[in-house]
Design an enzyme around this catalytic site. Sequence first.
Site, PDB file in Angstrom:
ATOM      1  N   ASP A  27       0.990  -1.145   0.043  1.00  0.00           N
ATOM      2  CA  ASP A  27      -0.183   0.049   0.085  1.00  0.00           C
ATOM      3  C   ASP A  27       0.979   1.396  -0.096  1.00  0.00           C
ATOM      4  O   ASP A  27       1.570   1.464   0.929  1.00  0.00           O
ATOM      5  CB  ASP A  27      -0.890  -0.156   1.181  1.00  0.00           C
ATOM      6  CG  ASP A  27      -2.024   1.012   1.172  1.00  0.00           C
ATOM      7  OD1 ASP A  27      -2.996   0.834   0.536  1.00  0.00           O
ATOM      8  OD2 ASP A  27      -1.543   2.176   1.940  1.00  0.00           O
ATOM      9  N   TYR A  66       3.439   9.923   0.487  1.00  0.00           N
ATOM     10  CA  TYR A  66       4.456   9.181   1.255  1.00  0.00           C
ATOM     11  C   TYR A  66       6.017   9.631   0.971  1.00  0.00           C
ATOM     12  O   TYR A  66       6.864   9.245   1.967  1.00  0.00           O
ATOM     13  CB  TYR A  66       4.397   7.569   1.445  1.00  0.00           C
ATOM     14  CG  TYR A  66       2.796   7.212   1.696  1.00  0.00           C
ATOM     15  CD1 TYR A  66       1.958   7.926   2.366  1.00  0.00           C
ATOM     16  CD2 TYR A  66       2.529   5.823   1.532  1.00  0.00           C
ATOM     17  CE1 TYR A  66       0.759   7.685   2.902  1.00  0.00           C
ATOM     18  CE2 TYR A  66       1.259   5.244   2.174  1.00  0.00           C
ATOM     19  CZ  TYR A  66       0.298   6.345   2.601  1.00  0.00           C
ATOM     20  OH  TYR A  66      -0.953   5.939   2.926  1.00  0.00           O
ATOM     21  N   LYS A 125      -2.182   6.194  -4.550  1.00  0.00           N
ATOM     22  CA  LYS A 125      -3.297   7.050  -4.120  1.00  0.00           C
ATOM     23  C   LYS A 125      -2.880   8.391  -4.765  1.00  0.00           C
ATOM     24  O   LYS A 125      -1.889   8.948  -4.809  1.00  0.00           O
ATOM     25  CB  LYS A 125      -3.298   7.357  -2.543  1.00  0.00           C
ATOM     26  CG  LYS A 125      -3.691   6.116  -1.793  1.00  0.00           C
ATOM     27  CD  LYS A 125      -3.566   6.320  -0.321  1.00  0.00           C
ATOM     28  CE  LYS A 125      -3.536   5.068   0.467  1.00  0.00           C
ATOM     29  NZ  LYS A 125      -2.225   4.325   0.472  1.00  0.00           N
ATOM     30  N   HIS A 137      -7.119   9.883  -2.331  1.00  0.00           N
ATOM     31  CA  HIS A 137      -6.455   9.904  -0.938  1.00  0.00           C
ATOM     32  C   HIS A 137      -7.425  10.693   0.190  1.00  0.00           C
ATOM     33  O   HIS A 137      -7.645  10.143   1.258  1.00  0.00           O
ATOM     34  CB  HIS A 137      -4.948  10.590  -0.857  1.00  0.00           C
ATOM     35  CG  HIS A 137      -3.965  10.082   0.358  1.00  0.00           C
ATOM     36  ND1 HIS A 137      -2.772   9.870   0.067  1.00  0.00           N
ATOM     37  CD2 HIS A 137      -4.365   9.630   1.468  1.00  0.00           C
ATOM     38  CE1 HIS A 137      -2.483   9.674   1.217  1.00  0.00           C
ATOM     39  NE2 HIS A 137      -3.270   9.396   2.037  1.00  0.00           N
TER      40      HIS A 137
END
Length: 326
Positions: free
Chosen positions: A44, A49, A78, A111
């Site tokens: 994921d 990130y 995302k 997201h």
Amino acid sequence: MDNKLTLSSGDKLPQLGLGMWKVAPDRCASLVDEAVQVGYRHFDCACDYGNESEIGVGLQQVLQQSTVAREDLWITSKLWNTYHRAEHVRPALQRTLNDLRVDYLDLYLIHFPIALQFVDFETNYPPGWFPDPSADDPKMAMDAVPIAETWAAMEELVTSGLVRNIGVCNFGTSLLRDLLNSSKIAPSVLQVESHPYLVQEKLLRFCQQQKIAYTAFSPLGALSYHEMNRATESDTVLTEPVIQQIARKHGKTEAQIVLRWGIQRGTAIIPKTSHKERLVENFALFDFQLSSEEMSQISGLDQHRRFNDPGDFCEEAFNTFCPIYE
């Protein structure tokens, strides 16, 4: 039992995945390799990130070594808040595909139901929450983009073969209903915070009714939020007497009991770790079963406690009040 959730497309989402949020970039490549060796197939990821390029190195290595075939992996990413306008959705995906070094995603998620003004890829990537972090008083810059516009562009990604499934994160039932009523392709997956302190039984039931798979992020609750000052050591569900009692009965760790609860209630879970021993521990969830009474006892710990709430952290960290759940 194959420990997978069948999506509306017919694709099968592995119930256990590895969350890559807050994994240090210099750890990502080796962690992907270790995880695949342990048995993980579900990763994921997200633009926000800030480590997709490094994850891509790891993915490329395991694929080149023929450790695993691409079709055996499940790779999620995302769409970030700054790319909600239709013309930015495909370029955002293409950047993610290039970084992850793959030709397609198994799942692409919106997201947050928060549209922010576009930030050019060359200006700042990932763009974060501020259009200009160097401003004297930086604030989030909202953009008036309907979810339907973003979703239509997401649907085109499926049509073009770049994404196999699409879904959303951090949506409640009202937004899901609206999306279901306006979409050509229904969302395959909802990803939300969920753990014994935030059971979200009605949301899960609604998703199951609508055949939307439910993925729980932060399935262990507060552990991900200590360093961010959104939780304290005393907030952990792992010290709850009922969890400890059930763990002793089954000869498992408290974390394994909480993660098994997530699996057994029919959700996918994506615990994060950077440690090899935790990878192994978190993967060992399929050789035991909780009783109905134990499941009810764990669900009974519900406090409606949300650790990842834009209505709180956006004001604290980004100088902007931005509630989405109320």
